[in-house]
Design a protein around this motif. Structure first.
Motif, mmCIF file in Angstrom:
data_model
loop_
_atom_site.group_PDB
_atom_site.id
_atom_site.type_symbol
_atom_site.label_atom_id
_atom_site.label_comp_id
_atom_site.label_asym_id
_atom_site.label_seq_id
_atom_site.Cartn_x
_atom_site.Cartn_y
_atom_site.Cartn_z
ATOM 1 N N VAL A 65 75.049 13.942 18.609
ATOM 2 C CA VAL A 65 74.722 12.984 19.648
ATOM 3 C C VAL A 65 74.996 13.618 21.004
ATOM 4 O O VAL A 65 76.085 14.121 21.248
ATOM 5 C CB VAL A 65 75.535 11.678 19.481
ATOM 6 C CG1 VAL A 65 75.319 10.748 20.650
ATOM 7 C CG2 VAL A 65 75.155 10.994 18.172
ATOM 8 N N ASP A 66 73.986 13.597 21.846
ATOM 9 C CA ASP A 66 74.097 14.115 23.203
ATOM 10 C C ASP A 66 74.138 12.919 24.147
ATOM 11 O O ASP A 66 73.120 12.264 24.371
ATOM 12 C CB ASP A 66 72.904 15.012 23.519
ATOM 13 C CG ASP A 66 72.918 15.563 24.940
ATOM 14 O OD1 ASP A 66 73.859 15.252 25.705
ATOM 15 O OD2 ASP A 66 71.975 16.302 25.283
ATOM 16 N N THR A 67 75.300 12.631 24.684
ATOM 17 C CA THR A 67 75.467 11.442 25.527
ATOM 18 C C THR A 67 74.821 11.598 26.898
ATOM 19 O O THR A 67 74.759 10.633 27.648
ATOM 20 C CB THR A 67 76.965 11.116 25.715
ATOM 21 O OG1 THR A 67 77.617 12.252 26.278
ATOM 22 C CG2 THR A 67 77.615 10.745 24.390
ATOM 23 N N GLU A 68 74.305 12.779 27.204
ATOM 24 C CA GLU A 68 73.716 13.001 28.521
ATOM 25 C C GLU A 68 72.202 13.133 28.504
ATOM 26 O O GLU A 68 71.596 13.447 29.517
ATOM 27 C CB GLU A 68 74.348 14.232 29.159
ATOM 28 C CG GLU A 68 75.829 14.039 29.386
ATOM 29 C CD GLU A 68 76.457 15.150 30.193
ATOM 30 O OE1 GLU A 68 75.723 15.876 30.883
ATOM 31 O OE2 GLU A 68 77.685 15.269 30.131
ATOM 32 N N ASN A 69 71.556 12.873 27.362
ATOM 33 C CA ASN A 69 70.106 13.057 27.326
ATOM 34 C C ASN A 69 69.315 11.796 27.675
ATOM 35 O O ASN A 69 68.098 11.812 27.662
ATOM 36 C CB ASN A 69 69.659 13.621 25.973
ATOM 37 C CG ASN A 69 69.609 12.589 24.873
ATOM 38 O OD1 ASN A 69 69.985 11.434 25.051
ATOM 39 N ND2 ASN A 69 69.147 13.003 23.715
ATOM 40 N N GLY A 70 69.994 10.695 27.960
ATOM 41 C CA GLY A 70 69.317 9.472 28.373
ATOM 42 C C GLY A 70 68.898 8.568 27.240
ATOM 43 O O GLY A 70 68.427 7.460 27.472
ATOM 44 N N LEU A 71 69.060 9.023 26.015
ATOM 45 C CA LEU A 71 68.687 8.218 24.855
ATOM 46 C C LEU A 71 69.943 7.592 24.270
ATOM 47 O O LEU A 71 70.955 8.273 24.103
ATOM 48 C CB LEU A 71 68.005 9.112 23.814
ATOM 49 C CG LEU A 71 67.277 8.428 22.675
ATOM 50 C CD1 LEU A 71 66.163 7.530 23.191
ATOM 51 C CD2 LEU A 71 66.696 9.468 21.741
ATOM 52 N N ALA A 72 69.880 6.314 23.969
ATOM 53 C CA ALA A 72 71.050 5.599 23.448
ATOM 54 C C ALA A 72 71.603 6.306 22.208
ATOM 55 O O ALA A 72 70.828 6.738 21.348
ATOM 56 C CB ALA A 72 70.678 4.163 23.105
#
Length: 119
Positions: free
Chosen positions: A5-12
């Protein structure tokens, strides 16, 4: 299967978990009958709230990708094996549309991005 999970890519984050599970199923990395990690374990492993992973699992179950039973946990279930190619394409299109909307793209922008990515 490894979920990232990438918390900075804009996708929930719940959507990232959801989409990665579907991708793993459609590519064969997760077979029918495979167990997903328990919600609390996956949340802990990813550094997410349990509710975030629970939402991903609920959405997967509502779409028919998994079933959850108290004694068995959450397992991959697909009616009659793998979905037909048209169903897979529709699921991929729905996922892409959701990503595009969450990123604030309109239909023309999303279609242009798809055209640019087409080999």
């Amino acid at each position: 299967m490894k979920i990232v999970v990438d918390t900075e890519n804009g996708l929930a984050p719940w959507r990232q978990v959801h989409d990665q599970v579907i991708h793993a199923v459609t590519t064969g990395a997760l077979a029918e009958g495979a167990r997903l990690p328990p919600i609390r374990q996956l949340a802990r492993d990813l550094g997410l709230a349990s509710g975030t992973v629970a939402r991903a699992y609920r959405e997967l179950e509502a779409a028919g990708w998994v079933t959850t039973a108290r004694a068995r946990g959450t397992v991959v279930t697909l009616p009659e094996g793998r979905p037909a190619p048209a169903e897979l394409l529709l699921a991929a299109a729905a996922t892409y549309a959701a990503h595009a909307q969450e990123l604030g793209a309109d239909l023309d922008t999303a279609l242009n991005a798809l055209r640019a990515a087409w080999p």
